[in-house]
Design an enzyme around this catalytic site. Structure first.
Site: not given
Ligand code: PBG
Length: 325
Positions: A196, A248
């Protein structure tokens, strides 16, 4: 030189193209994210995410019933609480917004969908970080693991079949696996947000969860410049018991999806995030291209890269579209 190879032969008709097509989006492999907002009476629009809503308890139940009817594989639930604090204690409340949403969804859809829940505390902390902070306001890795372990049990009790460890805290998969196993919940699946990245494309999501974050997540999420490091993260999550690994964002990281897919023997997922969704929605709304074609081409590219499981805000729509065609 006679032309021996003529690839165009296989593109002549629709049925030939269908016959020789290498990848296909499968409705049963799509995951739809949903936002459950505490205290809402009606669904509420989210700035930057046209067509996506914060849900009330009732509207969430209707929406997941639509998902079940569309035949998608699962739903990923995020909770947006009314009140936040430094440790994100709302995430551990069995009566809290996320647990309530999980139970509501489970009772609505039964086993027709896989019910997944985000396992991270950023929606519940008043500073907006994915972990608890130390005395110098740095994210405290090992203290956060204790929160995640406790949260895993709460989500499992509420009825989550899958927990999505999305915080990018070192050791989170192992901590959650141990917490669940010692709680006699070895059945609960871990979908690890393994690779991520600290991405600008999470922008609209911050509106969706009313994030209070100031600054950024670069001390725990990955540097977008690092492909090899993504493989390291995946390796570590697998060694700690990840059942499914996710990359992601998706569209800006197709190379990472491809490398991860080549490396692992567990299912691979990818998350087309809020900003990637917004780019396509807004460009289509401005007349740049056909919205539907852009959606299908984008999701197909993620599947082709190596992630047959796709988490996308278009999941319901795509599944409905594919079944109609
Ligand atoms: C954190 C989380 C995020 C997203 C999913 N889980 C935000 C981040 O890491 O800042 C982002 C998902 C999206 O942008 O569609 N719990």
């Amino acid at each position: 030189m006679p032309l021996i190879e003529r690839p165009r032969r296989l593109r002549a008709t629709d049925s030939l193209r269908r016959l020789t097509r290498e990848t296909a989006i499968q409705p049963g492999k799509l995951i739809m994210p949903f936002f459950a907002r505490e205290g809402l009476k009606e669904p509420r629009k989210i700035a930057g995410m046209p067509g996506v809503y914060q849900h009330s308890r009732d509207s969430l139940k209707r929406a997941v019933a639509d998902s079940a009817a569309a035949g998608i594989g699962g739903v990923m639930l995020f909770g947006v609480p009314e009140i936040r604090d430094a440790t994100g204690s709302g995430a551990l409340d069995p009566q809290g917004v996320l647990s309530t949403a999980i139970a509501d969804v489970k009772s609505e859809v039964g086993d027709s969908l896989t019910v997944m829940a985000d396992l991270c505390i950023d929606e519940f902390t008043d500073h907006g970080h994915c972990g608890v902070l130390d005395s110098q306001n740095r994210v405290d890795n090992d203290a956060t693991l204790l929160q995640y372990a406790a949260m895993a049990r709460v989500l499992a009790d509420a009825g989550a079949e899958v927990v999505g460890t999305s915080g990018m805290i070192d050791g989170q998969v192992g901590a959650v696996r141990t917490a669940l196993d010692e709680y006699n919940r070895s059945d609960v699946i871990i979908l690890a947000y393994a690779a991520k990245f600290a991405s600008v494309f999470y922008g609209p999501f911050r509106n969706a969860v009313e994030s209070k974050l100031e600054g950024d997540r670069r001390t725990y999420q990955e540097d977008p410049a690092n492909g090899k490091e993504a493989l390291r993260e995946v390796r570590l999550d697998l060694s700690q018991g990840a059942d499914i690994v996710m990359v992601k964002p998706a569209l800006a990281y197709l190379d990472v999806i491809s490398k991860v897919s080549a490396m692992v023997d567990v299912p691979v997922a990818a998350y087309i995030v809020s900003g990637e969704y917004a780019m396509i929605e807004m460009a289509a709304a401005a007349g740049a291209f056909s919205r539907e074609a852009a959606i299908l081409e984008s999701v197909t590219s993620v599947v082709r890269a190596g992630a047959p499981i796709v988490c996308t805000y278009w999941a319901n729509e795509i599944a409905t579209l594919l079944r109609r065609n």
